[in-house]
Design a protein around this motif. Structure first.
Motif, mmCIF file in Angstrom:
data_model
loop_
_atom_site.group_PDB
_atom_site.id
_atom_site.type_symbol
_atom_site.label_atom_id
_atom_site.label_comp_id
_atom_site.label_asym_id
_atom_site.label_seq_id
_atom_site.Cartn_x
_atom_site.Cartn_y
_atom_site.Cartn_z
ATOM 1 N N VAL A 1 34.992 51.807 37.060
ATOM 2 C CA VAL A 1 35.416 50.470 37.464
ATOM 3 C C VAL A 1 34.747 50.171 38.793
ATOM 4 C CG1 VAL A 1 37.354 49.011 38.147
ATOM 5 C CG2 VAL A 1 37.618 50.628 36.275
ATOM 6 N N VAL A 2 34.060 49.033 38.852
ATOM 7 C CA VAL A 2 33.427 48.616 40.105
ATOM 8 C C VAL A 2 33.987 47.275 40.534
ATOM 9 C CG1 VAL A 2 31.290 49.868 39.627
ATOM 10 C CG2 VAL A 2 31.478 47.480 38.979
ATOM 11 N N GLU A 3 33.954 47.059 41.826
ATOM 12 C CA GLU A 3 34.340 45.765 42.395
ATOM 13 C C GLU A 3 33.237 45.357 43.355
ATOM 14 O OE1 GLU A 3 37.628 44.209 45.501
ATOM 15 O OE2 GLU A 3 38.419 45.185 43.712
ATOM 16 N N ALA B 1 24.050 46.415 42.508
ATOM 17 C CA ALA B 1 24.817 45.300 43.074
ATOM 18 C C ALA B 1 24.020 44.618 44.174
ATOM 19 C CB ALA B 1 26.162 45.788 43.592
ATOM 20 N N GLY B 2 23.404 45.404 45.055
ATOM 21 C CA GLY B 2 22.616 44.841 46.141
ATOM 22 C C GLY B 2 21.415 44.064 45.643
ATOM 23 N N ALA B 3 20.786 44.553 44.590
ATOM 24 C CA ALA B 3 19.633 43.851 44.017
ATOM 25 C C ALA B 3 20.039 42.516 43.403
ATOM 26 C CB ALA B 3 18.964 44.728 42.963
ATOM 27 N N ASN B 4 21.314 42.358 43.100
ATOM 28 C CA ASN B 4 21.808 41.115 42.508
ATOM 29 C C ASN B 4 22.569 40.253 43.510
ATOM 30 O OD1 ASN B 4 21.291 41.045 39.435
ATOM 31 N ND2 ASN B 4 21.812 43.174 39.883
ATOM 32 N N GLY B 5 22.385 40.519 44.782
ATOM 33 C CA GLY B 5 22.977 39.685 45.821
ATOM 34 C C GLY B 5 24.446 39.942 46.093
ATOM 35 N N ALA B 6 24.923 41.123 45.732
ATOM 36 C CA ALA B 6 26.335 41.452 45.932
ATOM 37 C C ALA B 6 26.455 42.732 46.742
ATOM 38 C CB ALA B 6 27.042 41.615 44.586
ATOM 39 N N VAL B 7 27.666 43.007 47.197
ATOM 40 C CA VAL B 7 27.969 44.239 47.921
ATOM 41 C C VAL B 7 29.013 45.002 47.114
ATOM 42 C CG1 VAL B 7 28.936 45.196 50.045
ATOM 43 C CG2 VAL B 7 27.492 43.154 50.140
ATOM 44 N N LEU B 8 28.754 46.270 46.849
ATOM 45 C CA LEU B 8 29.709 47.103 46.122
ATOM 46 C C LEU B 8 30.853 47.457 47.056
ATOM 47 C CD1 LEU B 8 30.275 48.652 43.443
ATOM 48 C CD2 LEU B 8 29.199 50.616 44.526
ATOM 49 N N GLU B 9 32.036 47.013 46.725
ATOM 50 C CA GLU B 9 33.227 47.281 47.538
ATOM 51 C C GLU B 9 33.969 48.520 47.063
ATOM 52 O OE1 GLU B 9 34.642 45.522 50.266
ATOM 53 O OE2 GLU B 9 32.651 44.629 50.353
ATOM 54 N N ARG B 10 33.987 48.726 45.753
ATOM 55 C CA ARG B 10 34.759 49.847 45.208
ATOM 56 C C ARG B 10 34.091 50.334 43.937
ATOM 57 N NH1 ARG B 10 39.543 50.333 41.704
ATOM 58 N NH2 ARG B 10 39.264 48.134 41.254
ATOM 59 N N CYS B 11 34.048 51.640 43.779
ATOM 60 C CA CYS B 11 33.543 52.256 42.554
ATOM 61 C C CYS B 11 34.424 53.466 42.292
ATOM 62 C CB CYS B 11 32.082 52.671 42.733
ATOM 63 S SG CYS B 11 31.362 53.484 41.282
ATOM 64 N N SER B 12 35.116 53.455 41.173
ATOM 65 C CA SER B 12 36.016 54.561 40.879
ATOM 66 C C SER B 12 35.885 54.967 39.422
ATOM 67 C CB SER B 12 37.467 54.187 41.206
ATOM 68 O OG SER B 12 37.842 53.030 40.505
ATOM 69 N N ARG C 1 35.347 42.224 39.246
ATOM 70 C CA ARG C 1 35.500 43.619 38.815
ATOM 71 C C ARG C 1 34.943 43.760 37.401
ATOM 72 N NH1 ARG C 1 40.331 42.139 40.647
ATOM 73 N NH2 ARG C 1 40.859 42.854 42.721
ATOM 74 N N ALA C 2 34.425 44.949 37.117
ATOM 75 C CA ALA C 2 33.928 45.234 35.769
ATOM 76 C C ALA C 2 34.177 46.708 35.467
ATOM 77 C CB ALA C 2 32.447 44.901 35.651
ATOM 78 N N ARG C 3 34.287 46.992 34.195
ATOM 79 C CA ARG C 3 34.540 48.359 33.732
ATOM 80 C C ARG C 3 33.518 48.699 32.662
ATOM 81 N NH1 ARG C 3 38.451 50.213 29.500
ATOM 82 N NH2 ARG C 3 38.694 52.435 29.847
ATOM 83 N N ALA C 4 33.004 49.919 32.692
ATOM 84 C CA ALA C 4 32.051 50.368 31.674
ATOM 85 C C ALA C 4 32.282 51.847 31.416
ATOM 86 C CB ALA C 4 30.620 50.132 32.130
#
Length: 123
Positions: free
Chosen positions: A88-90, A69-80, A111-114
């Motif tokens: 599920v990540v947000e 997420a950080g490498a793509n300019g985002a901050v990971l807020e939630r990972c469950s 949000r995304a799910r894998a």
């Protein structure tokens, strides 16, 4: 001197002012759309990265999701991890422009799910 002299200049200045305002609004909206797409891409990649260990029977790795997420300019807020083992990540992308516009959110959240697809008996 005629009373109409100089009125064309006022109209041109007014038209240019309106054009600048419309273009500024278009640029702010284009930036917001860019940030939403960046957040969606970062969330998808982070979810896939976190779920990668599932392929070999491992546990999901939220640390890797934060790095991606950080490498793509985002901050990971939630990972469950869900009950079925999927992840599920947000992520949040902070707006990069200094200009704020009413009605346009300051942050883009996605949000995304894998996870592994459950394979059942064949037909």
């Amino acid at each position: 001197m005629r009373p109409e002299e100089g009125s064309g200049s006022v109209l041109v200045v007014g038209a240019l002012g309106a054009l600048v305002a419309v273009l500024a609004g278009a640029l702010v909206l284009a930036g917001a759309v860019r940030d939403v797409h960046r957040a969606r891409g970062a969330a998808d990649l982070a979810a896939l990265a976190a779920a990668r260990p599932l392929v070999v029977g491992g546990a999901p790795d939220c640390g890797v999701a934060a790095e991606v997420a950080g490498a793509n300019g985002a901050v990971l807020e939630r990972c469950s991890v869900l009950a079925d083992g999927s992840v599920v990540v947000e992520v949040v992308v902070r707006r990069s422009g200094a200009v704020r516009w009413p009605g346009v959110p300051d942050d883009a959240v996605s949000r995304a799910r894998a996870g592994l697809e459950a394979v059942g008996p064949g037909p």
